[in-house]
Design a protein around this motif. Structure first.
Motif: not given
Ligand code: GLN
Length: 447
Positions: A179, A151, A282, A103-104, A148-149, A398
């Protein structure tokens, strides 16, 4: 005790902490006092910190923001946790996060969202939202996060602090609940680049227990902080300044870039032509890895187990249906689908090919400049609940952070002024592999 009192007073409104480890913190503070008295202080002796609640902490609840792990007390410390402990840092507790870091906005936490201290009706960003809030509100000077993306960078940006995602493999993932393993990377969040550098010095390092941990000499991430920026070449990807970027965020970023030019840097336009493919790639790769990683939560050895079930299969099914929230279930379903026999080539293999193209874009771009600069997020913090029913809209926010993880590059967020609503805006700096010290240098000069 002052710091614990601050947390206990502020937390009901901010929801930054899932667990406050009062006893553990007081015992560690006593040990820090004793070390100081004995003249045996370590570099971070007595520094109060907090850990994102996906770092395993021995004897302390580690929930990952999920009902599935709401009763899980880890029998061991993550590598990051044990290293910071050895350096003398005192953990005050565990911070709120999106469930399993998915999540973001922090809204997928089963403990409810953390709130942005600049405006408590707004999200702090995510998934390391609790850590960002704890630092921004002055509850701790530094905290750990994972990216992870985006966060680490995105909540740092939305809360007006500094956060760095190191090169993939620099910080061990041992004891960091997985994750998407090929993208996950731990890193520090703090007020300043200097504080991030000091934290990272005690978070990085080879660890044989993580097969992707890199065997490299230790480095001092603070070594270049004072370096002048004269001669620095900053690349501005045209795809990061196109439509979709809010005008007030763009204005704050332009101001920060003007300041960097005043400090001696030059800027050049560059292109990352495959940027539009990062989110689709992603959202195949991350759920695929997540569906595999989260298969371990079955209610047998630890975690939530349904109280009523018939046979074993029903126990698994019920425990997982009850333990995982909606976003986590959505990702497991997507991941299972893209990995299934009939669709693997069409989705998963394709996404891996896009990942390579995206990494090549960065390689090309970084041959034309020293660092890449742009926004962290397209807007400043939005209202709690605003995107709750629209996961795709949330995924699209993101756009500027995710490609970096697909390429494994280091990147940070540093404060770049304010939006029209007086909310913080983050400037993102992306470096070449192992370029952390240079990124921290640029951020430090700007701060
Ligand atoms: N918002 C992205 C996701 O929901 C990144 C989350 C992260 O970096 N853990 O996967």
């Amino acid at each position: 005790t002052d710091q614990l009192a601050r947390i206990e007073a502020a937390n009901p409104a901010l929801n930054a902490f899932i667990t406050v480890d009062r006893e553990g913190a007081l015992a560690a503070a006593d040990r820090a006092d004793a070390a100081l008295a004995a003249g045996q202080a370590a570099p971070l002796t007595g520094l109060p910190i907090a850990h994102k609640d996906l770092f395993c902490t021995e004897g302390v609840l580690t929930t990952c923001g999920s009902k599935m792990l709401s009763n899980f007390v880890s029998p061991y410390d993550a590598h990051v946790v044990s290293q910071l402990k050895a350096a003398g840092a005192v953990s005050l507790g565990k911070t709120n996060m999106d469930e399993f870091a998915m999540g973001s906005t922090n809204e997928s936490s089963c403990f409810g969202p953390a709130r942005n201290p600049w405006d408590t009706t707004r999200v702090p960003g995510g998934s390391s939202g609790g850590s960002a809030v704890a630092v921004a509100a002055g509850l701790v000077p530094a905290a750990t996060g994972s990216d992870t993306g985006g966060s680490i960078r995105q909540p740092a940006g939305l809360c007006g602090i500094t956060g760095i995602k190191p090169t993939y493999g620099v910080v061990s993932r041992y004891g960091m609940i997985a994750y998407a393993s090929s993208l996950d990377q731990g890193g520090p969040m703090a007020r300043t680049a200097e504080d991030c550098a000091l934290m990272l010095n005690h978070m990085a390092g080879f660890d044989p227990r993580d097969s992707t941990s890199l065997e490299r000499d230790r480095e001092d991430y603070a070594r270049d902080l004072a370096r002048p920026l004269a001669g620095l070449k900053i690349g501005l990807p045209k795809e990061y300044f196109g439509e979709g970027l809010a005008a007030d965020v763009r204005a704050a970023i332009e101001n920060a870039l003007a300041e960097l030019r005043r400090l001696g840097a030059t800027t050049v336009e560059i292109s990352l032509p495959n940027t539009h493919l990062a989110i689709p790639a992603y959202y195949v790769i991350a759920p695929a890895e997540a569906s595999s990683n989260l298969s371990r939560f079955d209610g047998v050895r630890y975690g939530h187990r349904a109280s009523e079930y018939g046979d074993l299969a029903e126990m698994y099914a019920r425990s997982r249906a009850e333990g995982f929230g909606a976003e986590t279930q959505r990702r497991i379903l997507v991941g299972t689908y893209v990995l299934s026999h009939g669709y693997y080539d069409a989705y998963y293999i394709k996404a891996q090919q896009l990942r390579r193209l995206i990494a090549e874009d960065f390689k090309q771009a970084l041959s034309q400049c020293d660092v890449i600069a742009g926004p962290v997020a397209p807007t400043a913090a939005w209202g709690i609940g605003q995107m709750a029913d629209d996961p795709v809209q949330m995924y699209l926010a993101d756009i500027y952070t995710i490609a970096v993880n697909l390429a494994g590059l280091p990147a940070l967020s540093t404060p770049a002024g304010f939006s029209a609503d007086k909310l913080p805006v983050g400037l993102q700096l992306i470096g070449n592999y192992f370029g952390e010290a240079r990124l921290l240098n640029v951020a430090h000069q700007l701060q």
